[in-house]
Design an enzyme around this catalytic site. Structure first.
Site, PDB file in Angstrom:
ATOM      1  N   HIS A 228     -82.476   3.256  63.567  1.00 45.97           N
ATOM      2  CA  HIS A 228     -82.264   4.437  62.723  1.00 45.97           C
ATOM      3  C   HIS A 228     -80.767   4.628  62.447  1.00 45.97           C
ATOM      4  CE1 HIS A 228     -83.076   8.688  61.445  1.00 45.97           C
ATOM      5  NE2 HIS A 228     -81.862   8.869  61.929  1.00 45.97           N
ATOM      6  N   GLU A 229     -79.978   4.561  63.492  1.00 43.08           N
ATOM      7  CA  GLU A 229     -78.531   4.738  63.329  1.00 43.08           C
ATOM      8  C   GLU A 229     -77.909   3.583  62.554  1.00 43.08           C
ATOM      9  OE1 GLU A 229     -77.120   7.474  63.958  1.00 43.08           O
ATOM     10  OE2 GLU A 229     -78.821   8.359  65.032  1.00 43.08           O
TER      11      GLU A 229
ATOM     12  N   HIS B 275     -77.854   4.538  58.933  1.00 37.56           N
ATOM     13  CA  HIS B 275     -76.710   5.386  58.575  1.00 37.56           C
ATOM     14  C   HIS B 275     -75.433   4.552  58.487  1.00 37.56           C
ATOM     15  CE1 HIS B 275     -79.082   8.960  58.907  1.00 37.56           C
ATOM     16  NE2 HIS B 275     -79.218   8.922  60.226  1.00 37.56           N
TER      17      HIS B 275
END
Length: 443
Positions: free
Chosen positions: A19-20, A23
């Protein structure tokens, strides 16, 4: 316990780190300076700074990770340094950076489902058991031995595929057209009319309520315990029990019930051994359990489900991965909406205890089950983070949409109220999830 905890930590670490990574990747593509990418939290164990000035770190608590960006330029920053700040980006770029995390979770689920389809998995064949009387399946004409080959015209290869195709119908109601191959080899259609059922763990499996279940295999003697009634009667390891007391269509559960009902009474068993059918007369030993006299054979029983290999080509695997991810995400959103309206029980919300338990269970079942579990949790993580709740990625996206419409960011007062409301809502949901976990644990 340790195995379950390890499976949970690995799952959470992989999914949150991915998920990170979403980003981070889009931030770098937009020219935003990333100060740190940490796998884990707390004290840093290992770190390295790359040529872009990003510190890559592994921290002591392996429960996910985080990305720290340069939100505002440092004092006395040059024009180039100001341009590297997150808050200096256009609203479209900020939107893309924030949305990338949940989107990467959904993409990961597509990749995992596609990989499973290409590698192939062993799944139970969609051979149905006899439905209980007056259930929708019984009224549709389903009988034991029907093998489901299609649902509403869509080909089905396994029970898992049939179950997924019918789960939404079982919760929301409606009709489904089952194409089945009967035990005699004929193709038939069964129209299944299902009333909407509330999804509630205490109410049991919604498909079983509708009368749909797998046909259980004939019981097989796995181990004959020395000195027991089974050994005295001449039962052997590997014997397949076809009938007991004249009753056929047995499974292990039914056979155990019959044996318990015949303490110290002669009970003829029809047994298949080495290709031959024999009759073995057993006399179950009598035992008293909780004040009730029951019969025991002292043999271990099992059964082998009819399994099929489910495998698809690369392109079909990819399309199935996309479809399964989209369907699961949409199903999750519908269930959330139905929780709000009261059509689905709030007891379906699970917290870390239940998620950890499932992680351990699926890991013990094998790599395929564990990967499917990772895909499911990745979708849940993506959908949850896209909800328009302040404190989540979806809350920031909501603010950016307001900024696009207004032409300027929302007032600080709005942001403060939203943060407080979002924090309170998340705390309430976490409390409910933990309550449900503990209720299941001590039920």
């Amino acid at each position: 316990m340790l195995f379950t905890l390890l499976a949970f930590v690995v799952a959470l670490g992989v999914l949150i780190t991915f998920h990170e990574l979403g980003h981070y990747s889009v931030a770098r593509w937009c020219g935003v300076r990333v100060l740190r990418f940490s796998v884990g939290f707390g004290r840093v164990l290992i770190k390295r700074v790359d040529r872009h000035g990003t510190e890559w770190a592994i921290s002591v608590l392996p429960l996910g990770g985080y990305v720290k960006m340069q939100d505002d330029p440092p004092p006395g920053a040059t024009a180039a340094q100001r341009a590297e700040s997150f808050n200096a980006q256009s609203v479209g770029r900020r939107f893309a950076i924030v949305a990338a995390g949940p989107i990467f979770n959904l993409v990961l689920a597509v990749v995992l489902y596609a990989a499973l389809s290409m590698a192939g998995t062993q799944e139970p064949a969609a051979v149905l058991g006899q439905p209980a009387p007056d259930t929708p399946a019984a009224m549709a004409g389903v009988v034991r031995g029907d093998r489901v080959t299609a649902v509403d015209g869509q080909s089905m290869r396994s029970w898992n595929e049939v179950r997924w195709a019918l789960l939404d119908r079982a919760s929301s109601g409606g009709s489904a057209r089952l194409t089945v191959a009967t035990a005699g080899g004929a193709d038939r259609e069964r129209i299944l009319n299902i009333s909407a059922q509330q999804l509630d763990p205490s109410l049991g499996d919604p498909l079983l309520v509708a009368g749909l279940s797998l046909a259980m295999p004939a019981p097989v003697v796995r181990n004959v315990i020395a000195g027991g009634a089974g050994e005295r009667a001449g039962l052997k390891d590997g014997d397949v029990i076809l009938a007991a007391g004249g009753r056929g269509d047995l499974d292990s559960r039914v056979l155990v019930n019959i044996i318990q009902q015949h303490p110290e009474q002669a009970l003829p068993l029809s047994v298949r051994r080495a290709g031959q059918t024999l009759t073995v007369d057993v006399v179950p030993a009598a035992e008293t359990v909780e004040g009730k006299r029951i019969g025991r054979l002292n043999v271990q029983l099992g059964g082998d489900l009819d399994m099929v290999e489910v495998r698809y080509g690369p392109w079909e695997s990819l399309t199935r991965g996309v479809t399964r991810t989209a369907d699961t995400a949409w199903f999750s959103l519908k269930m959330m909406g139905r929780m709000v309206t009261g059509d689905v029980s709030w007891r379906n919300i699970s917290g870390p205890v239940t998620i950890a338990d499932y992680a351990g269970q699926t890991a013990r079942l094998g790599w395929a089950a564990y990967i499917a579990y990772l895909a499911l949790i990745s979708i849940s993580l993506g959908v949850l983070n896209l909800l328009p709740i302040p404190m989540l990625d979806g809350g920031h996206l909501l603010y950016y949409l307001i900024e696009i419409v207004r032409g300027s960011p929302p007032p600080e007062r709005w942001l403060d109220i939203g943060q407080r409301a979002g924090l309170g809502l998340l705390a309430a949901l976490m409390g409910l999830a933990l309550f449900n976990d503990l209720s299941r644990l001590f039920a």
